[in-house]
Design a protein around this motif. Structure first.
Motif, PDB file in Angstrom:
ATOM      1  N   LEU A   1       0.824  -1.207   0.000  1.00 42.90           N
ATOM      2  CA  LEU A   1       0.000   0.000   0.000  1.00 42.90           C
ATOM      3  C   LEU A   1       0.860   1.260   0.000  1.00 42.90           C
ATOM      4  O   LEU A   1       0.613   2.197  -0.770  1.00 42.90           O
ATOM      5  N   ARG A   2       1.879   1.270   0.835  1.00 42.42           N
ATOM      6  CA  ARG A   2       2.736   2.453   0.915  1.00 42.42           C
ATOM      7  C   ARG A   2       3.518   2.645  -0.384  1.00 42.42           C
ATOM      8  O   ARG A   2       3.656   3.770  -0.889  1.00 42.42           O
ATOM      9  N   ALA A   3       4.021   1.533  -0.947  1.00 40.70           N
ATOM     10  CA  ALA A   3       4.794   1.630  -2.185  1.00 40.70           C
ATOM     11  C   ALA A   3       3.920   2.077  -3.355  1.00 40.70           C
ATOM     12  O   ALA A   3       4.335   2.912  -4.179  1.00 40.70           O
ATOM     13  N   ARG A   4       2.718   1.523  -3.437  1.00 43.60           N
ATOM     14  CA  ARG A   4       1.811   1.932  -4.518  1.00 43.60           C
ATOM     15  C   ARG A   4       1.458   3.408  -4.403  1.00 43.60           C
ATOM     16  O   ARG A   4       1.450   4.135  -5.398  1.00 43.60           O
ATOM     17  N   TYR A   5       1.160   3.847  -3.197  1.00 41.60           N
ATOM     18  CA  TYR A   5       0.747   5.241  -3.029  1.00 41.60           C
ATOM     19  C   TYR A   5       1.888   6.195  -3.357  1.00 41.60           C
ATOM     20  O   TYR A   5       1.657   7.296  -3.884  1.00 41.60           O
ATOM     21  N   ALA A   6       3.108   5.784  -3.065  1.00 42.77           N
ATOM     22  CA  ALA A   6       4.259   6.647  -3.336  1.00 42.77           C
ATOM     23  C   ALA A   6       4.340   7.035  -4.808  1.00 42.77           C
ATOM     24  O   ALA A   6       4.830   8.124  -5.145  1.00 42.77           O
ATOM     25  N   THR A   7       3.850   6.167  -5.695  1.00 43.09           N
ATOM     26  CA  THR A   7       3.958   6.439  -7.134  1.00 43.09           C
ATOM     27  C   THR A   7       2.935   7.460  -7.622  1.00 43.09           C
ATOM     28  O   THR A   7       3.092   8.000  -8.721  1.00 43.09           O
ATOM     29  N   VAL A   8       1.900   7.705  -6.833  1.00 47.09           N
ATOM     30  CA  VAL A   8       0.861   8.665  -7.253  1.00 47.09           C
ATOM     31  C   VAL A   8       0.689   9.811  -6.270  1.00 47.09           C
ATOM     32  O   VAL A   8      -0.086  10.732  -6.520  1.00 47.09           O
ATOM     33  N   GLN A   9       1.410   9.801  -5.162  1.00 43.75           N
ATOM     34  CA  GLN A   9       1.189  10.764  -4.083  1.00 43.75           C
ATOM     35  C   GLN A   9       1.369  12.204  -4.535  1.00 43.75           C
ATOM     36  O   GLN A   9       0.583  13.090  -4.152  1.00 43.75           O
ATOM     37  N   SER A  10       2.347  12.451  -5.369  1.00 44.11           N
ATOM     38  CA  SER A  10       2.587  13.821  -5.807  1.00 44.11           C
ATOM     39  C   SER A  10       1.376  14.377  -6.552  1.00 44.11           C
ATOM     40  O   SER A  10       0.940  15.517  -6.284  1.00 44.11           O
ATOM     41  N   THR A  11       0.826  13.570  -7.445  1.00 49.62           N
ATOM     42  CA  THR A  11      -0.351  14.016  -8.200  1.00 49.62           C
ATOM     43  C   THR A  11      -1.556  14.199  -7.277  1.00 49.62           C
ATOM     44  O   THR A  11      -2.292  15.186  -7.378  1.00 49.62           O
ATOM     45  N   ILE A  12      -1.752  13.248  -6.365  1.00 53.79           N
ATOM     46  CA  ILE A  12      -2.890  13.349  -5.441  1.00 53.79           C
ATOM     47  C   ILE A  12      -2.752  14.600  -4.580  1.00 53.79           C
ATOM     48  O   ILE A  12      -3.726  15.323  -4.349  1.00 53.79           O
ATOM     49  N   GLY A  13      -1.541  14.865  -4.109  1.00 50.26           N
ATOM     50  CA  GLY A  13      -1.312  16.035  -3.279  1.00 50.26           C
ATOM     51  C   GLY A  13      -1.654  17.326  -4.000  1.00 50.26           C
ATOM     52  O   GLY A  13      -2.178  18.277  -3.400  1.00 50.26           O
ATOM     53  N   GLN A  14      -1.372  17.368  -5.288  1.00 51.89           N
ATOM     54  CA  GLN A  14      -1.691  18.554  -6.078  1.00 51.89           C
ATOM     55  C   GLN A  14      -3.194  18.690  -6.313  1.00 51.89           C
ATOM     56  O   GLN A  14      -3.729  19.797  -6.341  1.00 51.89           O
ATOM     57  N   ARG A  15      -3.871  17.575  -6.471  1.00 50.64           N
ATOM     58  CA  ARG A  15      -5.297  17.606  -6.826  1.00 50.64           C
ATOM     59  C   ARG A  15      -6.216  17.681  -5.608  1.00 50.64           C
ATOM     60  O   ARG A  15      -7.321  18.220  -5.697  1.00 50.64           O
ATOM     61  N   ASN A  16      -5.772  17.115  -4.482  1.00 47.16           N
ATOM     62  CA  ASN A  16      -6.599  17.137  -3.275  1.00 47.16           C
ATOM     63  C   ASN A  16      -5.687  16.938  -2.066  1.00 47.16           C
ATOM     64  O   ASN A  16      -5.462  15.807  -1.628  1.00 47.16           O
ATOM     65  N   ALA A  17      -5.175  18.028  -1.560  1.00 44.97           N
ATOM     66  CA  ALA A  17      -4.204  17.964  -0.466  1.00 44.97           C
ATOM     67  C   ALA A  17      -4.784  17.326   0.787  1.00 44.97           C
ATOM     68  O   ALA A  17      -4.091  16.592   1.511  1.00 44.97           O
ATOM     69  N   ALA A  18      -6.052  17.598   1.062  1.00 50.11           N
ATOM     70  CA  ALA A  18      -6.671  17.039   2.267  1.00 50.11           C
ATOM     71  C   ALA A  18      -6.778  15.526   2.168  1.00 50.11           C
ATOM     72  O   ALA A  18      -6.517  14.797   3.144  1.00 50.11           O
ATOM     73  N   LEU A  19      -7.160  15.032   1.000  1.00 49.01           N
ATOM     74  CA  LEU A  19      -7.263  13.590   0.814  1.00 49.01           C
ATOM     75  C   LEU A  19      -5.888  12.941   0.898  1.00 49.01           C
ATOM     76  O   LEU A  19      -5.731  11.875   1.498  1.00 49.01           O
ATOM     77  N   ASP A  20      -4.892  13.595   0.322  1.00 49.76           N
ATOM     78  CA  ASP A  20      -3.524  13.085   0.404  1.00 49.76           C
ATOM     79  C   ASP A  20      -3.089  12.940   1.860  1.00 49.76           C
ATOM     80  O   ASP A  20      -2.543  11.908   2.273  1.00 49.76           O
ATOM     81  N   ALA A  21      -3.338  13.968   2.652  1.00 48.89           N
ATOM     82  CA  ALA A  21      -2.955  13.924   4.068  1.00 48.89           C
ATOM     83  C   ALA A  21      -3.701  12.816   4.799  1.00 48.89           C
ATOM     84  O   ALA A  21      -3.124  12.121   5.654  1.00 48.89           O
ATOM     85  N   LYS A  22      -4.965  12.629   4.457  1.00 47.53           N
ATOM     86  CA  LYS A  22      -5.768  11.592   5.109  1.00 47.53           C
ATOM     87  C   LYS A  22      -5.227  10.205   4.780  1.00 47.53           C
ATOM     88  O   LYS A  22      -5.081   9.351   5.663  1.00 47.53           O
ATOM     89  N   VAL A  23      -4.920   9.976   3.515  1.00 48.37           N
ATOM     90  CA  VAL A  23      -4.401   8.672   3.114  1.00 48.37           C
ATOM     91  C   VAL A  23      -3.042   8.411   3.752  1.00 48.37           C
ATOM     92  O   VAL A  23      -2.787   7.307   4.262  1.00 48.37           O
ATOM     93  N   ARG A  24      -2.180   9.416   3.753  1.00 45.62           N
ATOM     94  CA  ARG A  24      -0.866   9.236   4.376  1.00 45.62           C
ATOM     95  C   ARG A  24      -1.014   8.929   5.865  1.00 45.62           C
ATOM     96  O   ARG A  24      -0.272   8.100   6.418  1.00 45.62           O
ATOM     97  N   GLY A  25      -1.969   9.562   6.522  1.00 46.14           N
ATOM     98  CA  GLY A  25      -2.219   9.275   7.929  1.00 46.14           C
ATOM     99  C   GLY A  25      -2.714   7.855   8.140  1.00 46.14           C
ATOM    100  O   GLY A  25      -2.304   7.170   9.096  1.00 46.14           O
ATOM    101  N   GLU A  26      -3.591   7.402   7.267  1.00 48.51           N
ATOM    102  CA  GLU A  26      -4.099   6.033   7.366  1.00 48.51           C
ATOM    103  C   GLU A  26      -2.990   5.014   7.141  1.00 48.51           C
ATOM    104  O   GLU A  26      -2.932   3.981   7.836  1.00 48.51           O
ATOM    105  N   LEU A  27      -2.099   5.289   6.204  1.00 49.88           N
ATOM    106  CA  LEU A  27      -0.985   4.369   5.966  1.00 49.88           C
ATOM    107  C   LEU A  27      -0.082   4.285   7.195  1.00 49.88           C
ATOM    108  O   LEU A  27       0.393   3.200   7.554  1.00 49.88           O
TER     109      LEU A  27
END
Length: 237
Positions: free
Chosen positions: A178-204
């Motif tokens: 999960l962490r490795a997969r998210y790392a490949t898209v995190q930059s894009t997610i952070g740009q498109r929805n910072a709050a969701l990015d923070a939530k997912v990183r917290g859950e991981l």
């Protein structure tokens, strides 16, 4: 188990429809209907198994059997471009294609057997393993949602099922994926929805801690929450 475990029928087909995909090398052509339908069925059967709806699960397995010839034909299709799937298979490597097709059949056989004996835990594992095998097939085609995000859905279910079984080896593997997969898209997610990015990183982070502490309740609950957010990630593409 309670909570969201599957994508509703028809939604998965949208996720893997032809389009651009970050982190993939899409080929010309849409994912064949037989593959999209099989992946939807492999997701949906997990809801049946989860609720012990064995008659419905058996019917879905029969449907998967009827779709399997089309799935195998898609894998072996010599018109495909070389794919970027985890199996490494492409039409330029018939042995790899044959192995990919065989893997789908083995996973389907396992699902069939576990549903027949009404073994909930084993059937959930088998169905999710089939989902993973089918996601590999879709990587040989153009994807709207990055494959990494789709794999997060599979890995998230691996985590939830492992937490239920108190299988910490599998849970740790799922958490790492999960962490490795998210790392490949995190930059894009952070740009498109910072709050969701923070939530997912917290859950991981919470998942990592729960697995390390072997806290099945926390791993299970956070895994379910993450699956909900993976749905939200998919909607960003």
């Amino acid at each position: 188990m309670t909570g969201r475990m599957i994508i509703a029928a028809g939604v998965l087909s949208t996720l893997i429809a032809c389009g651009s995909g970050e982190g993939t090398e899409p080929n010309v052509g849409a994912v064949p209907v037989s593959v999209m339908d099989a992946e939807s069925q492999a997701e949906d059967v997990q809801g049946d198994i989860d609720t012990l709806a064995w008659a419905s699960a058996a019917a879905r397995v029969a449907g998967l059997r009827s779709l399997s010839a089309g799935v195998v034909a898609a894998i072996m299709d010599t018109g495909r471009e070389p794919g970027a799937g985890e199996s490494g298979g492409s039409e330029t490597d018939p042995d790899s294609d044959a192995a990919e097709a065989a893997n789908v059949q083995v996973r389907l056989d396992s699902l069939d057997a576990t549903v027949a004996r009404q073994d909930r835990a084993a059937a959930l594992q088998a169905a999710n393993a089939l989902s993973r095998a089918l996601v590999v097939v879709t990587e040989d085609y153009a994807l709207r949602v990055p494959a990494a995000v789709i794999y997060m859905d599979v890995a998230g279910r691996d985590l939830v099922y492992a937490a239920e079984r108190v299988d910490w080896v599998t849970a740790a593997s799922a958490a790492t994926e999960l962490r490795a997969r998210y790392a490949t898209v995190q930059s894009t997610i952070g740009q498109r929805n910072a709050a969701l990015d923070a939530k997912v990183r917290g859950e991981l982070t919470t998942i990592d801690a729960a697995v390390t502490a072997q806290d099945s309740a926390a791993a299970h609950a956070t895994g379910l929450a993450l699956l909900e957010d993976v749905d939200a990630l998919e909607l960003l593409y």
